[in-house]
Design a protein around this motif. Structure first.
Motif, PDB file in Angstrom:
ATOM      1  N   CYS A 118     -13.858  -2.375  12.208  1.00  0.00           N
ATOM      2  CA  CYS A 118     -13.745  -3.175  13.177  1.00  0.00           C
ATOM      3  C   CYS A 118     -14.526  -4.470  12.925  1.00  0.00           C
ATOM      4  O   CYS A 118     -15.657  -4.289  12.503  1.00  0.00           O
ATOM      5  N   GLY A 145      -5.065  -0.771   9.327  1.00  0.00           N
ATOM      6  CA  GLY A 145      -5.187  -0.443  11.029  1.00  0.00           C
ATOM      7  C   GLY A 145      -6.429  -0.804  11.615  1.00  0.00           C
ATOM      8  O   GLY A 145      -6.579  -0.530  12.623  1.00  0.00           O
ATOM      9  N   THR A 147      -9.376  -3.321  13.173  1.00  0.00           N
ATOM     10  CA  THR A 147      -9.059  -4.523  14.322  1.00  0.00           C
ATOM     11  C   THR A 147     -10.018  -5.479  14.514  1.00  0.00           C
ATOM     12  O   THR A 147     -11.301  -5.221  14.265  1.00  0.00           O
ATOM     13  N   ARG A 149     -11.329  -8.143  16.849  1.00  0.00           N
ATOM     14  CA  ARG A 149     -11.271  -8.158  18.516  1.00  0.00           C
ATOM     15  C   ARG A 149     -12.210  -9.541  18.781  1.00  0.00           C
ATOM     16  O   ARG A 149     -13.339  -9.454  18.476  1.00  0.00           O
ATOM     17  N   ILE A 219      -6.854  -8.784  20.773  1.00  0.00           N
ATOM     18  CA  ILE A 219      -6.932  -7.752  19.368  1.00  0.00           C
ATOM     19  C   ILE A 219      -6.114  -7.859  18.553  1.00  0.00           C
ATOM     20  O   ILE A 219      -4.688  -8.267  18.701  1.00  0.00           O
ATOM     21  N   ARG A 221      -4.707  -6.593  14.626  1.00  0.00           N
ATOM     22  CA  ARG A 221      -4.554  -5.346  14.010  1.00  0.00           C
ATOM     23  C   ARG A 221      -4.197  -5.519  12.362  1.00  0.00           C
ATOM     24  O   ARG A 221      -3.245  -6.375  12.101  1.00  0.00           O
TER      25      ARG A 221
END
Length: 222
Positions: A118, A145, A147, A149, A219, A221
């Protein structure tokens, strides 16, 4: 986070620290944190919900988003402004988050390929030198996969009073806030950055800082 560093790209980005503006911005964001947080909290709670135990943040500043990390977690902080680092360390200690501070530019984090689950940012892409390069760097360091944000302030719609104010105030705004642009189409930049999926909410806050009133949160991905 592995200590192995990635191969540096050919283009070199350098941060020029301004003694007065750097210190001013660190003090400004510490003082204004309760006000900014009150305006953005609902959107941050949605976008930053369920953050993993280790998070990379580009431009964490004085630590406004540490409150959203799990206690005992780790923040890999990519922060070139040395005036921000003391307050950031103090804030991390207060909330019990381990700080892995990288004195780097967001365009060149030096982190390994596919090393992060992330990456987060808030009010950062407005002031980086090359938003496209930053987004490419975010994609590079994210695992499949993973993220990205984000919460960012953006250019208002053409023909609106906000957009007119952004045009008028762009130069003093950028000078005061160390290159911050209130005219960037960051939604378009994120959507065209090559992420597998992108979810973005547009919203508006109402503050006396008119160039700052139009925002996006979302978000993406990898």
């Amino acid at each position: 986070m592995s200590d192995i560093t990635a191969r540096e790209p050919s283009t070199v980005f350098e941060f020029e620290q301004h003694t007065v503006r750097g210190a001013f911005n660190a003090a400004f964001f510490r003082v204004m944190d309760p006000y900014i947080e009150r305006n953005l909290r609902r959107h941050k709670q949605r976008v930053f919900a369920g953050l993993p135990s280790e998070v990379v943040e580009i431009g964490p500043g004085v630590g406004a988003n540490l409150r959203y990390l799990p206690a005992g977690g780790t923040l890999v902080a990519v922060e070139p402004n040395r005036s921000m680092r003391g307050p950031l360390r103090d804030a991390a200690q207060r909330v019990g988050v381990r700080l892995d501070l990288r004195e780097r530019m967001a365009e060149q984090t030096g982190l390994p390929d596919g090393s992060a689950d992330c990456v987060i940012s808030s009010l950062v892409l407005c002031s980086v030198q090359d938003p496209a390069a930053v987004l490419a760097e975010v994609r590079r360091i994210l695992r499949p996969g993973g993220t990205f944000r984000f919460l960012e302030h953006v250019a208002g719609a053409d023909g609106t009073a906000t957009r007119a104010a952004q045009r008028i105030l762009r130069r003093p705004w950028a000078w005061t806030f160390e290159g911050c642009s209130c005219e960037r189409d960051l939604e378009g930049a994120i959507r065209s950055a090559g992420f597998e999926s992108v979810s973005i909410e547009r919203y508006r806050i109402r503050t006396p800082f008119v160039p700052f009133n139009t925002h996006i949160a979302g978000i993406a991905r990898a």
